[in-house]
Scaffold this motif. Structure first.
Motif, PDB file in Angstrom:
ATOM      1  N   ALA A  25       0.742  -1.327  -0.234  1.00  0.00           N
ATOM      2  CA  ALA A  25       0.227   0.089  -0.053  1.00  0.00           C
ATOM      3  C   ALA A  25       0.855   1.193   0.104  1.00  0.00           C
ATOM      4  N   ALA A  26       2.032   1.409   0.872  1.00  0.00           N
ATOM      5  CA  ALA A  26       2.853   2.372   0.961  1.00  0.00           C
ATOM      6  C   ALA A  26       3.322   2.654  -0.742  1.00  0.00           C
ATOM      7  N   ARG A  27       3.842   1.574  -1.220  1.00  0.00           N
ATOM      8  CA  ARG A  27       4.498   1.787  -2.496  1.00  0.00           C
ATOM      9  C   ARG A  27       3.262   2.119  -3.839  1.00  0.00           C
ATOM     10  N   VAL A  68       0.041  14.983  -1.742  1.00  0.00           N
ATOM     11  CA  VAL A  68       1.247  15.401  -0.865  1.00  0.00           C
ATOM     12  C   VAL A  68       0.981  14.573   0.416  1.00  0.00           C
ATOM     13  N   ILE A  69       2.049  13.444   0.769  1.00  0.00           N
ATOM     14  CA  ILE A  69       1.854  12.581   1.740  1.00  0.00           C
ATOM     15  C   ILE A  69       2.405  13.439   3.023  1.00  0.00           C
ATOM     16  N   LYS A  70       1.552  13.796   4.000  1.00  0.00           N
ATOM     17  CA  LYS A  70       1.940  14.794   5.014  1.00  0.00           C
ATOM     18  C   LYS A  70       2.457  13.947   6.361  1.00  0.00           C
ATOM     19  N   GLY A  71       2.034  12.715   6.611  1.00  0.00           N
ATOM     20  CA  GLY A  71       2.498  11.721   7.515  1.00  0.00           C
ATOM     21  C   GLY A  71       1.579  10.851   7.960  1.00  0.00           C
ATOM     22  N   GLY A  72       1.789  10.127   8.979  1.00  0.00           N
ATOM     23  CA  GLY A  72       0.935   9.180   9.258  1.00  0.00           C
ATOM     24  C   GLY A  72       0.918   8.458  10.884  1.00  0.00           C
ATOM     25  N   GLN A  73       0.426   7.609  10.917  1.00  0.00           N
ATOM     26  CA  GLN A  73       0.543   6.867  12.367  1.00  0.00           C
ATOM     27  C   GLN A  73       0.214   5.546  12.372  1.00  0.00           C
ATOM     28  N   VAL A 133       6.685   7.395   6.596  1.00  0.00           N
ATOM     29  CA  VAL A 133       5.742   6.744   5.766  1.00  0.00           C
ATOM     30  C   VAL A 133       6.532   6.194   4.371  1.00  0.00           C
ATOM     31  N   ALA A 134       7.595   7.117   4.063  1.00  0.00           N
ATOM     32  CA  ALA A 134       8.172   6.528   2.699  1.00  0.00           C
ATOM     33  C   ALA A 134       8.761   5.238   2.874  1.00  0.00           C
ATOM     34  N   ALA A 135       9.607   5.155   4.155  1.00  0.00           N
ATOM     35  CA  ALA A 135      10.343   4.014   4.519  1.00  0.00           C
ATOM     36  C   ALA A 135       9.495   2.588   4.708  1.00  0.00           C
ATOM     37  N   LEU A 136       8.250   2.805   4.723  1.00  0.00           N
ATOM     38  CA  LEU A 136       7.292   1.619   5.084  1.00  0.00           C
ATOM     39  C   LEU A 136       7.463   0.664   3.851  1.00  0.00           C
ATOM     40  N   VAL A 137       7.914   1.334   2.703  1.00  0.00           N
ATOM     41  CA  VAL A 137       7.945   0.292   1.531  1.00  0.00           C
ATOM     42  C   VAL A 137       9.105  -0.793   1.590  1.00  0.00           C
ATOM     43  N   ASN A 138       9.788  -0.678   2.560  1.00  0.00           N
ATOM     44  CA  ASN A 138      10.851  -1.369   2.890  1.00  0.00           C
ATOM     45  C   ASN A 138      10.510  -2.728   3.609  1.00  0.00           C
ATOM     46  N   LEU A 139       9.220  -2.671   4.275  1.00  0.00           N
ATOM     47  CA  LEU A 139       8.744  -3.747   4.940  1.00  0.00           C
ATOM     48  C   LEU A 139       8.587  -5.185   4.248  1.00  0.00           C
ATOM     49  N   PRO A 140       8.713  -6.108   4.876  1.00  0.00           N
ATOM     50  CA  PRO A 140       8.432  -7.567   3.912  1.00  0.00           C
ATOM     51  C   PRO A 140       7.155  -7.279   3.257  1.00  0.00           C
ATOM     52  N   LEU A 196       9.006  -1.496  13.523  1.00  0.00           N
ATOM     53  CA  LEU A 196       9.781  -0.331  14.402  1.00  0.00           C
ATOM     54  C   LEU A 196      11.130  -0.313  14.086  1.00  0.00           C
ATOM     55  N   ASN A 197      11.908  -1.444  13.539  1.00  0.00           N
ATOM     56  CA  ASN A 197      13.251  -1.346  13.120  1.00  0.00           C
ATOM     57  C   ASN A 197      13.407  -0.406  11.856  1.00  0.00           C
ATOM     58  N   VAL A 198      12.431  -0.517  10.723  1.00  0.00           N
ATOM     59  CA  VAL A 198      12.463   0.519   9.878  1.00  0.00           C
ATOM     60  C   VAL A 198      12.172   1.669  10.345  1.00  0.00           C
TER      61      VAL A 198
END
Length: 201
Positions: A116-118, A131-136, A147-154, A186-188
């Protein structure tokens, strides 16, 4: 009630145009309460909520994004800021006034977070009006970089493979896999925060 599916009729109050900000103002107090309850349930069910500004994007383009998110068990809702704030409070989730400004939309991700993040990232790249402002994620607020880093999750497929691989193992092994998924998120986020701190130093 919500304009989640492109094939479903969208109530007039939920429609967006290229020139007019969306208004979700209910006609009655009962309808307002109903919308808050439904939105709170959606927020509570999501693993991650991504907040975005969609100024200038017409409904057909927003429906394209909804179709791209649907395979990942994610939804895209145009929301009125006051209703979103009340719904978050009702769901027991933190509220950020900075994220609830201007024309606001919420992407509620229940399934494949990385997918979904991708999809959101690719759409935002092709459509600069989003424009992606953030998330929770639960009680944790996320910056736009996180939020952009979430694409790196499995991906969901990888996680499913891990779970299936533990089906014949003791239950403790399955618990370990599921706990590892949460630790991965959490690590991401922690890695992204450290990277930002180093860049600012």
């Amino acid at each position: 009630m919500w304009d989640t599916y492109a094939v479903a009729p969208i109530p007039y109050a939920l429609r967006s145009t290229q020139y007019k900000e969306v208004s979700l103002l209910p006609a009655t107090r009962e309808e307002k309460e109903e919308q808050i309850v439904e939105l709170a349930e959606r927020f509570r069910a999501g693993q991650v909520i991504v907040w975005a500004e969609y100024r200038g994007l017409p409904t057909p383009r927003l429906n394209e994004l909804r179709r791209a998110l649907r395979p990942h068990e994610a939804e895209f809702h145009v929301v009125k800021n006051t209703l979103a704030e009340l719904a978050l409070a009702r769901a027991g989730l933190p509220v950020s006034a900075d994220l609830l400004k201007g024309p606001t939309a919420a992407s509620v991700i229940r399934g494949d977070i990385a997918g979904a993040a991708r999809a959101l990232s690719e759409f935002a790249t092709a459509n600069r009006e989003l424009v992606i402002k953030g998330g929770q994620a639960g009680q944790r607020m996320l910056s736009s970089e996180e939020v952009a880093a979430l694409v790196n999750l499995p991906s969901r497929e990888v996680l499913l493979g891990r779970v299936l691989g533990q089906m014949n193992a003791p239950i403790s092994g399955l618990v370990t896999v599921l706990a590892g998924t949460l630790r991965g998120l959490l690590n991401v986020l922690q890695a992204q925060a450290k990277k930002m701190e180093e860049a600012a130093a």
